[in-house]
Scaffold this motif. Structure first.
Motif, PDB file in Angstrom:
ATOM      1  N   ASP A   1       0.828  -1.202   0.000  1.00  0.00           N
ATOM      2  CA  ASP A   1       0.000   0.000   0.000  1.00  0.00           C
ATOM      3  C   ASP A   1       0.865   1.257   0.000  1.00  0.00           C
ATOM      4  OD1 ASP A   1      -2.719  -1.202   0.222  1.00  0.00           O
ATOM      5  OD2 ASP A   1      -1.884  -2.002   2.066  1.00  0.00           O
ATOM      6  N   ALA A   2       1.999   1.208   0.712  1.00  0.00           N
ATOM      7  CA  ALA A   2       2.905   2.354   0.730  1.00  0.00           C
ATOM      8  C   ALA A   2       3.506   2.594  -0.655  1.00  0.00           C
ATOM      9  CB  ALA A   2       4.008   2.133   1.766  1.00  0.00           C
ATOM     10  N   ILE A   3       3.975   1.527  -1.296  1.00  0.00           N
ATOM     11  CA  ILE A   3       4.576   1.700  -2.621  1.00  0.00           C
ATOM     12  C   ILE A   3       3.506   2.056  -3.651  1.00  0.00           C
ATOM     13  CG2 ILE A   3       4.428  -0.627  -3.603  1.00  0.00           C
ATOM     14  CD1 ILE A   3       7.593   1.548  -3.445  1.00  0.00           C
ATOM     15  N   GLY A   4       2.248   1.637  -3.394  1.00  0.00           N
ATOM     16  CA  GLY A   4       1.142   2.034  -4.272  1.00  0.00           C
ATOM     17  C   GLY A   4       0.894   3.527  -4.225  1.00  0.00           C
ATOM     18  N   HIS A   5       1.003   4.115  -3.032  1.00  0.00           N
ATOM     19  CA  HIS A   5       0.867   5.578  -2.911  1.00  0.00           C
ATOM     20  C   HIS A   5       1.988   6.279  -3.678  1.00  0.00           C
ATOM     21  CE1 HIS A   5      -2.505   5.684  -0.223  1.00  0.00           C
ATOM     22  NE2 HIS A   5      -1.907   4.965   0.700  1.00  0.00           N
ATOM     23  N   CYS A   6       3.199   5.726  -3.612  1.00  0.00           N
ATOM     24  CA  CYS A   6       4.315   6.310  -4.365  1.00  0.00           C
ATOM     25  C   CYS A   6       4.023   6.301  -5.860  1.00  0.00           C
ATOM     26  CB  CYS A   6       5.603   5.539  -4.077  1.00  0.00           C
ATOM     27  SG  CYS A   6       6.240   5.719  -2.399  1.00  0.00           S
TER      28      CYS A   6
ATOM     29  N   PHE B   1      12.993   2.154  -1.768  1.00  0.00           N
ATOM     30  CA  PHE B   1      12.018   2.290  -0.681  1.00  0.00           C
ATOM     31  C   PHE B   1      11.392   0.931  -0.425  1.00  0.00           C
ATOM     32  CE2 PHE B   1       7.736   3.996   0.846  1.00  0.00           C
ATOM     33  CZ  PHE B   1       8.234   4.412   2.066  1.00  0.00           C
ATOM     34  N   LEU B   2      11.596   0.407   0.793  1.00  0.00           N
ATOM     35  CA  LEU B   2      10.984  -0.847   1.231  1.00  0.00           C
ATOM     36  C   LEU B   2      11.387  -2.044   0.366  1.00  0.00           C
ATOM     37  CD1 LEU B   2       7.385   0.525   1.932  1.00  0.00           C
ATOM     38  CD2 LEU B   2       9.281   0.280   3.546  1.00  0.00           C
ATOM     39  N   GLY B   3      12.615  -2.041  -0.118  1.00  0.00           N
ATOM     40  CA  GLY B   3      13.096  -3.172  -0.912  1.00  0.00           C
ATOM     41  C   GLY B   3      12.835  -3.059  -2.391  1.00  0.00           C
ATOM     42  N   TRP B   4      12.258  -1.934  -2.830  1.00  0.00           N
ATOM     43  CA  TRP B   4      11.984  -1.715  -4.251  1.00  0.00           C
ATOM     44  C   TRP B   4      12.710  -0.467  -4.733  1.00  0.00           C
ATOM     45  CZ3 TRP B   4       7.072  -2.686  -1.511  1.00  0.00           C
ATOM     46  CH2 TRP B   4       6.628  -4.007  -1.676  1.00  0.00           C
ATOM     47  N   ASN B   5      12.964  -0.428  -6.032  1.00  0.00           N
ATOM     48  CA  ASN B   5      13.529   0.748  -6.666  1.00  0.00           C
ATOM     49  C   ASN B   5      12.449   1.435  -7.486  1.00  0.00           C
ATOM     50  OD1 ASN B   5      15.034   1.828  -9.443  1.00  0.00           O
ATOM     51  ND2 ASN B   5      16.128   2.330  -7.549  1.00  0.00           N
ATOM     52  N   VAL B   6      12.229   2.720  -7.234  1.00  0.00           N
ATOM     53  CA  VAL B   6      11.218   3.507  -7.931  1.00  0.00           C
ATOM     54  C   VAL B   6      11.941   4.483  -8.844  1.00  0.00           C
ATOM     55  CG1 VAL B   6       9.210   5.004  -7.662  1.00  0.00           C
ATOM     56  CG2 VAL B   6       9.729   3.301  -5.902  1.00  0.00           C
ATOM     57  N   ARG B   7      11.679   4.394 -10.134  1.00  0.00           N
ATOM     58  CA  ARG B   7      12.425   5.227 -11.085  1.00  0.00           C
ATOM     59  C   ARG B   7      11.637   5.388 -12.382  1.00  0.00           C
ATOM     60  NH1 ARG B   7      18.442   3.668 -13.470  1.00  0.00           N
ATOM     61  NH2 ARG B   7      18.668   5.461 -14.873  1.00  0.00           N
ATOM     62  N   LYS B   8      11.806   6.535 -13.021  1.00  0.00           N
ATOM     63  CA  LYS B   8      11.193   6.779 -14.319  1.00  0.00           C
ATOM     64  C   LYS B   8      12.221   6.526 -15.430  1.00  0.00           C
ATOM     65  CE  LYS B   8       7.175   9.836 -13.990  1.00  0.00           C
ATOM     66  NZ  LYS B   8       6.613  11.157 -14.298  1.00  0.00           N
ATOM     67  N   TYR B   9      11.772   5.747 -16.416  1.00  0.00           N
ATOM     68  CA  TYR B   9      12.592   5.456 -17.581  1.00  0.00           C
ATOM     69  C   TYR B   9      11.915   6.077 -18.797  1.00  0.00           C
ATOM     70  CZ  TYR B   9      14.696   1.897 -14.550  1.00  0.00           C
ATOM     71  OH  TYR B   9      15.312   1.236 -13.529  1.00  0.00           O
ATOM     72  N   LYS B  10      12.507   7.163 -19.327  1.00  0.00           N
ATOM     73  CA  LYS B  10      11.950   7.871 -20.477  1.00  0.00           C
ATOM     74  C   LYS B  10      10.487   8.254 -20.248  1.00  0.00           C
ATOM     75  CE  LYS B  10      15.061   5.650 -23.777  1.00  0.00           C
ATOM     76  NZ  LYS B  10      15.166   4.823 -25.021  1.00  0.00           N
ATOM     77  N   GLY B  11      10.215   8.735 -19.041  1.00  0.00           N
ATOM     78  CA  GLY B  11       8.878   9.210 -18.710  1.00  0.00           C
ATOM     79  C   GLY B  11       7.926   8.161 -18.168  1.00  0.00           C
TER      80      GLY B  11
END
Length: 569
Positions: free
Chosen positions: A165-170, A331-341
């Motif tokens: 749920d936390a990563i879903g908010h991200c 964050f929490l064991g995951w990587n959050v990143r944008k690739y070409k938008g």
């Protein structure tokens, strides 16, 4: 007189028979009181809240549930400084009667240290069983308030919420082209160890005398007593909720302070620019988004510092930084990143490395173990890690992990037979499975005259399933959300039983509830045979099976409930 099915919430001066407790009635009484606390909290009737809390913490139903919680969790066999555990029904019955507020005195905590993933040691303070039970009792009265007043984007240590749920908010706050592009990664230095006692005593709506006793209990280390002047102990049942309530309020503060900015443009007109300041927290880790790096560094961070300072806390400067979404953050064991938008959430490199390190350690420390036993040792680890990451973009990572595990097992297999050829080793340890693949780490074992095949779980066989985000305002203690949480829990359990049609049929028939206590089943459950196998009961027939809690399963066999009575008995 005994607490039985007819008298689940009995008056004082009685004896308690743990085996005869009517759990459905106990839960019903407690849930009704918690629902009333929620209603009074929503209406702002704090005098009523206090009266209902007193009623719940002095009820037998509350005391019974408190003892059940501390005798069923993972720490049930871990004693405090007194060395006492409650492992028998008689001990649990006596424990219920011992939970009295008058004359109650806390004992010092037992201090141990556990290693951190990135080095160093984390202090863990273990209360005695009685202190744990008293905390669990008052937690029953505090949780309805904490869930009602909590930040909607706080997901740690909350019933029905998880890291997903936390990563879903991200994802919601960063995915679209118009979303924020800068992120403040926040970490609080020693959150549990430094929370101000005076702030907790002034702001937590709970019996102040009891709270002060827990906060000032002190701890024993190397045979000497040391006082506690700040913080709430990591290891106490009530500590996560206290920490959550101390950090609640930051989301609303940021919303009020940074919702929009108004600038005057030509012609005297005004234009409103959203600052895109959003907040997500899991335990003491949080992220805050913003429209610019300067906004986060110069305006948002000082507001956060002032908020934490009032609670005796401060930011960890070495772990707090501002990053761009195209650079990405973990964050929490995951990587959050944008690739070409396009925003992608993947398992982080550090998490993958730590997992492979764990698998390799298991293999290397069991060089002489039989293949079937090694498979049984590895499969829960592989399946658990895959299930954690199956809701994000993980397919390529799963394939990479499977390849690395294969390399280690191939090395393990060749080492056992240095004088054999590669083809011989392959046929012995990696037989071909035409219906699946050519290389499968598997072993055939004879069990009671029958051949059973043990196969290593392939991480890449895990199906990617998108997580359904929980509603922000949902509260598990509010009666109007009860059906919502039941359906959500049933769906989650069914997802965990993918491919097991018999279990899914039983789960649907039971509506996701244990037939003994009437509560929702969790991830750990037991399969019970209504007609015992020794009396000819069908081992696999769905009509003869029930899904129950572990404790309820023990109660069935100890008391011979109707669902357990064998036909030929």
């Amino acid at each position: 007189m005994k607490v039985s099915k007819q008298d689940a919430c009995a008056p004082s001066g009685i004896t308690v028979d743990w085996r005869q407790i009517d759990w459905q009635k106990v839960y019903q009484i407690t849930r009704r009181l918690q629902a009333r606390i929620v209603k009074a909290t929503q209406e702002g009737r704090w005098g009523k809240v206090k009266a209902l809390q007193h009623l719940l913490t002095h009820s037998y139903s509350g005391k019974i549930l408190a003892v059940r919680r501390v005798t069923e969790n993972q720490g049930k066999r871990t004693p405090g400084v007194d060395g006492i555990t409650w492992s028998t029904p008689e001990a649990k019955s006596n424990a219920v009667l011992s939970l009295r507020q008058r004359g109650y005195r806390t004992m010092p905590l037992r201090r141990i240290y556990i290693p951190k993933s990135k080095g160093g040691r984390r202090p863990l303070s273990i209360p005695t069983m009685k202190d744990r039970a008293m905390q669990a009792l008052y937690l029953l009265a505090l949780q309805p308030i904490s869930e009602t007043t909590a930040d909607t984007h706080s997901c740690g240590f909350r019933t029905g919420r998880s890291t997903l749920d936390a990563i879903g908010h991200c994802y919601i706050q960063l995915a679209r082209p118009i979303c924020a592009e800068w992120i403040l990664e926040g970490d609080i230095k020693g959150c549990f160890d430094n929370i101000s006692h005076s702030w907790l005593l002034d702001n937590i709506p709970i019996d102040k005398t009891m709270l002060r006793k827990w906060l000032k209990a002190g701890f024993m280390e190397l045979g000497s007593f040391k006082p506690t002047n700040s913080g709430t102990p990591q290891g106490g049942i009530i500590s996560p909720v206290l920490a959550n309530m101390a950090l609640d309020g930051l989301q609303e503060l940021l919303k009020k302070t940074f919702y929009t900015r108004t600038n005057r443009i030509g012609g005297g007109k005004r234009m409103r620019y959203p600052l895109k300041v959003n907040y997500v927290r899991y335990a003491d880790d949080f992220v805050i988004t913003g429209c610019s790096k300067e906004l986060l560094e110069n305006q948002v961070k000082p507001v956060v510092r002032e908020f934490l300072k009032a609670r005796g806390l401060e930011l960890s400067e070495e772990k707090t930084r501002v990053t761009h979404v195209e650079e990405g953050f973990d964050f929490l064991g995951w990587n959050v990143r944008k690739y070409k938008g396009k925003l992608l959430i993947k398992p982080s490199k550090d998490n993958v490395k730590a997992f492979l390190r764990k698998v390799r350690t298991i293999v290397e420390t069991n060089k002489t173990m039989e293949q079937a036993n090694l498979i049984k040792r590895l499969n829960p680890v592989l399946r658990g890690w895959a299930n954690y990451h199956k809701h994000v973009v993980s397919s390529k990572t799963f394939s990479y992990v499977d390849h690395q595990i294969w390399r280690k097992l191939w090395q393990w297999s060749k080492r056992r037979h240095p004088n054999k050829g590669i083809k011989w080793v392959k046929n012995k340890y990696f037989p071909a499975m035409p219906e699946t693949r050519q290389w499968v780490f598997a072993a055939s074992v004879r069990n009671k005259g029958r051949a059973e095949m043990y196969k290593l779980y392939f991480v890449n066989s895990t199906k990617i399933v998108r997580h359904v985000q929980i509603r922000d305002e949902a509260s598990p203690f509010d009666p109007k959300w009860e059906l919502y949480f039941e359906r959500r829990n049933l769906s989650k359990l069914a997802e965990g039983m993918a491919g097991q049609k018999v279990k899914q049929w039983i789960l649907k028939k039971q509506e996701g509830k244990c037939p003994i206590c009437g509560q929702m089943l969790g991830e750990s459950y037991h399969i019970h045979h209504k007609v015992w196998k020794v009396f000819g009961g069908d081992k696999l027939g769905a009509a003869n099976l029930l899904l129950v809690h572990e404790t309820c399963h023990k109660q069935i066999h100890s008391q011979g409930y109707s669902v357990a009575k064998p036909a030929a008995a």
